[in-house]
Design an enzyme around this catalytic site. Structure first.
Site, PDB file in Angstrom:
ATOM      1  N   LYS A 219       0.898  -1.231   0.021  1.00  0.00           N
ATOM      2  CA  LYS A 219       0.039   0.060  -0.175  1.00  0.00           C
ATOM      3  C   LYS A 219       0.937   1.267   0.032  1.00  0.00           C
ATOM      4  O   LYS A 219       1.947   1.232   0.226  1.00  0.00           O
ATOM      5  CB  LYS A 219      -0.744  -0.009   1.240  1.00  0.00           C
TER       6      LYS A 219
ATOM      7  N   TYR B 270     -12.520  -2.385  -3.944  1.00  0.00           N
ATOM      8  CA  TYR B 270     -13.003  -2.419  -2.583  1.00  0.00           C
ATOM      9  C   TYR B 270     -14.638  -2.253  -2.505  1.00  0.00           C
ATOM     10  O   TYR B 270     -15.196  -2.178  -1.559  1.00  0.00           O
ATOM     11  CB  TYR B 270     -12.352  -1.412  -1.368  1.00  0.00           C
TER      12      TYR B 270
ATOM     13  N   HIS C 213      -1.944  -5.462   1.492  1.00  0.00           N
ATOM     14  CA  HIS C 213      -3.379  -6.349   1.476  1.00  0.00           C
ATOM     15  C   HIS C 213      -3.109  -7.793   0.984  1.00  0.00           C
ATOM     16  O   HIS C 213      -2.110  -7.929   0.172  1.00  0.00           O
ATOM     17  CB  HIS C 213      -4.313  -5.424   0.448  1.00  0.00           C
TER      18      HIS C 213
ATOM     19  N   GLU D 199      -9.149 -10.746  -7.998  1.00  0.00           N
ATOM     20  CA  GLU D 199      -8.398  -9.703  -7.717  1.00  0.00           C
ATOM     21  C   GLU D 199      -7.321  -9.735  -8.664  1.00  0.00           C
ATOM     22  O   GLU D 199      -6.898  -8.827  -9.028  1.00  0.00           O
ATOM     23  CB  GLU D 199      -8.137  -9.583  -6.266  1.00  0.00           C
TER      24      GLU D 199
END
Ligand code: CMP
Length: 140
Positions: free
Chosen positions: A11, A51, A117, A128
């Protein structure tokens, strides 16, 4: 146990502090192989889609804002039981509850700025991965 793939994001708090290599070292030491990796700036649309499941949560806006605030490194990790293994290596979402030696215990600053994540199931991992990588870009 079968070889499996999971999706990982380093991130913006990780890239801002030059922690890409340090986090990757923990990932590799845990026996997970980085079989695809790209540094990107996530768009607002990409972050919102990624998300989506949290869209009704009070922190959704903050989460999307944070994930688009700086570069991230998207990755595909491969190994035995990779989804569960990576979740173990990351540690609890809230770094205050993360076990010793985990990525979040070592590096995360808060529940929002929590460094990494990882997918929560093999099904979500496949979705994803497909959002950010073509099959040809994953070299196992
Ligand atoms: P991640 O694994 O990327 O998936 C959802 C993210 O939401 C989670 O990591 C946290 O970074 C973030 N998150 C969870 N709870 C909160 C919260 N209370 N405030 C801000 N962000 C949160």
């Amino acid at each position: 146990m079968a070889t499996e793939r999971t999706f990982s994001i380093l991130k913006p708090d990780a890239t801002a502090r030059n922690l890409t290599g340090a986090v990757n070292a923990v990932i590799e030491a845990a026996g997970l192989r980085i079989v695809a990796q790209r540094r990107i700036r996530m768009s607002d649309a990409q972050a919102k889609k990624f998300y989506e499941i949290h869209a009704e949560r009070p922190f959704y806006g903050e989460l999307v804002g944070f994930m688009t605030s700086g570069p991230v490194v998207v990755q595909v990790l491969e190994g035995e039981n990779a989804v569960a293994r990576y979740r173990e290596v990351m540690g609890a979402t809230n770094p205050a509850q993360a076990a010793e030696g985990t990525i979040r215990k070592q590096f995360a600053q808060s529940v929002g700025e929590n460094t990494v994540h990882g997918s929560d199931s093999p099904e979500n991992a496949a979705l994803e991965i497909a959002q950010f990588f073509d099959d040809k870009d994953i070299v196992g």
